[in-house]
Design a protein around this motif. Structure first.
Motif, mmCIF file in Angstrom:
data_model
loop_
_atom_site.group_PDB
_atom_site.id
_atom_site.type_symbol
_atom_site.label_atom_id
_atom_site.label_comp_id
_atom_site.label_asym_id
_atom_site.label_seq_id
_atom_site.Cartn_x
_atom_site.Cartn_y
_atom_site.Cartn_z
ATOM 1 N N ALA A 118 -46.835 -30.309 -56.692
ATOM 2 C CA ALA A 118 -47.127 -30.407 -55.258
ATOM 3 C C ALA A 118 -46.652 -31.741 -54.698
ATOM 4 O O ALA A 118 -46.074 -31.802 -53.607
ATOM 5 C CB ALA A 118 -48.629 -30.232 -55.021
ATOM 6 N N LEU A 119 -46.886 -32.818 -55.456
ATOM 7 C CA LEU A 119 -46.429 -34.137 -55.016
ATOM 8 C C LEU A 119 -44.909 -34.175 -54.957
ATOM 9 O O LEU A 119 -44.319 -34.661 -53.982
ATOM 10 C CB LEU A 119 -46.952 -35.208 -55.977
ATOM 11 N N GLY A 120 -44.256 -33.654 -56.011
ATOM 12 C CA GLY A 120 -42.795 -33.647 -56.024
ATOM 13 C C GLY A 120 -42.212 -32.767 -54.939
ATOM 14 O O GLY A 120 -41.193 -33.107 -54.329
ATOM 15 N N ALA A 121 -42.851 -31.620 -54.685
ATOM 16 C CA ALA A 121 -42.349 -30.709 -53.656
ATOM 17 C C ALA A 121 -42.447 -31.332 -52.271
ATOM 18 O O ALA A 121 -41.565 -31.138 -51.428
ATOM 19 C CB ALA A 121 -43.128 -29.396 -53.693
ATOM 20 N N SER A 122 -43.505 -32.092 -52.028
ATOM 21 C CA SER A 122 -43.659 -32.735 -50.719
ATOM 22 C C SER A 122 -42.622 -33.832 -50.510
ATOM 23 O O SER A 122 -42.173 -34.070 -49.397
ATOM 24 C CB SER A 122 -45.070 -33.304 -50.578
ATOM 25 N N THR A 174 -39.489 -26.914 -62.734
ATOM 26 C CA THR A 174 -39.954 -26.114 -61.601
ATOM 27 C C THR A 174 -39.323 -26.583 -60.300
ATOM 28 O O THR A 174 -38.836 -25.783 -59.487
ATOM 29 C CB THR A 174 -41.488 -26.180 -61.498
ATOM 30 N N LEU A 175 -39.304 -27.890 -60.091
ATOM 31 C CA LEU A 175 -38.717 -28.448 -58.879
ATOM 32 C C LEU A 175 -37.199 -28.275 -58.869
ATOM 33 O O LEU A 175 -36.606 -27.941 -57.842
ATOM 34 C CB LEU A 175 -39.079 -29.934 -58.763
ATOM 35 N N TYR A 176 -36.574 -28.511 -60.022
ATOM 36 C CA TYR A 176 -35.115 -28.408 -60.108
ATOM 37 C C TYR A 176 -34.650 -26.978 -59.880
ATOM 38 O O TYR A 176 -33.660 -26.729 -59.188
ATOM 39 C CB TYR A 176 -34.660 -28.903 -61.481
ATOM 40 N N GLN A 177 -35.375 -26.028 -60.471
ATOM 41 C CA GLN A 177 -35.037 -24.615 -60.289
ATOM 42 C C GLN A 177 -35.132 -24.228 -58.818
ATOM 43 O O GLN A 177 -34.259 -23.520 -58.301
ATOM 44 C CB GLN A 177 -35.978 -23.740 -61.124
ATOM 45 N N LYS A 178 -36.175 -24.668 -58.155
ATOM 46 C CA LYS A 178 -36.371 -24.338 -56.745
ATOM 47 C C LYS A 178 -35.252 -24.913 -55.885
ATOM 48 O O LYS A 178 -34.775 -24.266 -54.946
ATOM 49 C CB LYS A 178 -37.729 -24.874 -56.286
ATOM 50 N N LYS A 179 -34.787 -26.116 -56.210
ATOM 51 C CA LYS A 179 -33.814 -26.810 -55.371
ATOM 52 C C LYS A 179 -32.377 -26.371 -55.635
ATOM 53 O O LYS A 179 -31.592 -26.196 -54.704
ATOM 54 C CB LYS A 179 -33.921 -28.328 -55.582
#
Length: 302
Positions: A118-122, A174-179
């Motif tokens: 959540a912190l990384g996504a924000s 998770t963040l890398y896949q989303k981006k």
């Protein structure tokens, strides 16, 4: 044929059931892995899991003529996700367990992933995380702590560091896949990721364990389950939900994994959950509801 065709029977189900299917599939990996470990070392089991899953996806990709990445950049992004999600996460987790970290402490550390996601996504993905979601995420962390509180034991600093690397792996992937990989084909993309992870696991299995395996029906069934249900099914569902839902909300589903795993452990392994485990499961279920109720996570496939 769409990128989600390998999961067509699951995707055809109502979208509201997909997060629960993911939780069941992901949680089963801990129980099945524990059943398989007496027959193979951790890295050897990981190699068998990755290699079989990669071969299955390769066969599906060739039979269905799935598109492969065009150019080195999309392929490189898939390699990074494979290194983080599969190789780093699971190799570090198993190393920590081998160095004396208890399953409870490992679950607690890796279970904090939703907060860091959540912190990384924000920050990185510019997703808005409101106060109620932060409260739900914090409550989920408290619920995870309740689930594992009665299992925390002594652990070496090296072991804790290894499990922390597993947390880093799953959060960053998770963040890398989303981006960078949200539009990747699940068949060819998964094949690339699992192949890379297998390449990493093989030398570890040879060096530390001599690739010693006790072949039998138990190991074959467990390896098949870990490969098809976990490495292909659960990971593909995770990536599909990441496409259509915010990273922080999808990640919050991981708060339900420790409690679900405890219930599975009771049913399959005879591990009796205590009162704190049951209380923690209720808290985490409520926290996930708070984090996700503003917008239902949908996964209709493309």
């Amino acid at each position: 044929m769409t990128a989600s065709s390998i999961l067509k029977p699951i995707i055809a189900a109502p979208s509201s059931t997909l997060p629960f299917l993911f939780i069941l599939m992901w949680s089963s990996g801990y129980v099945v892995g524990k059943l398989a470990l007496p027959y193979a070392g951790p890295f050897t089991l990981l190699f068998l899991r990755f290699a079989l899953a990669a071969l299955v996806l390769l066969a599906i990709a060739l039979l269905t003529r799935a598109p492969w990445p065009t150019g080195w950049k999309p392929a490189a992004h898939l390699v990074v996700v494979g290194l983080l999600m599969q190789a780093l996460q699971f190799s570090s987790l198993y190393t920590g367990l081998k160095l004396g970290v208890s399953a409870g402490v490992s679950a607690l550390i890796v279970g904090t992933m939703p907060l860091f996601t959540a912190l990384g996504a924000s920050v990185l993905l510019h997703e808005r995380v409101n106060g109620r979601q932060w409260l739900g995420l914090a409550a989920g962390l408290g619920g995870v702590a309740l689930v594992v509180a009665d299992r925390i034991g002594g652990a070496t600093l090296a072991g804790l560091g290894a499990v922390s690397l597993a947390l880093v792996g799953i959060t960053l992937s998770t963040l890398y896949q989303k981006k960078y990989c949200s539009n990747a084909d699940l068949r060819t993309g998964g094949c690339i990721q699992l192949t890379v992870a297998g390449i990493v696991a093989l030398p570890l299995a040879l060096w530390f364990e001599g690739f010693e395996v006790r072949w039998g029906m138990e190991l074959l069934l467990a390896s098949g389950w870990l490969s098809v249900v976990n490495s292909i099914g659960a990971v593909s569902l995770l990536f599909l939900m990441m496409r259509t839902g915010e990273a922080s909300k999808v990640a919050s589903l991981f708060y339900l994994v420790p409690g679900t795993t405890a219930l599975m452990g009771f049913a399959v392994l005879g591990e009796t959950p205590g009162a704190m485990t049951l209380a923690g499961f209720m808290v985490t279920a409520g926290a996930v509801y708070v984090c996700t109720r503003q917008r239902r996570i949908r996964c209709t496939g493309r």
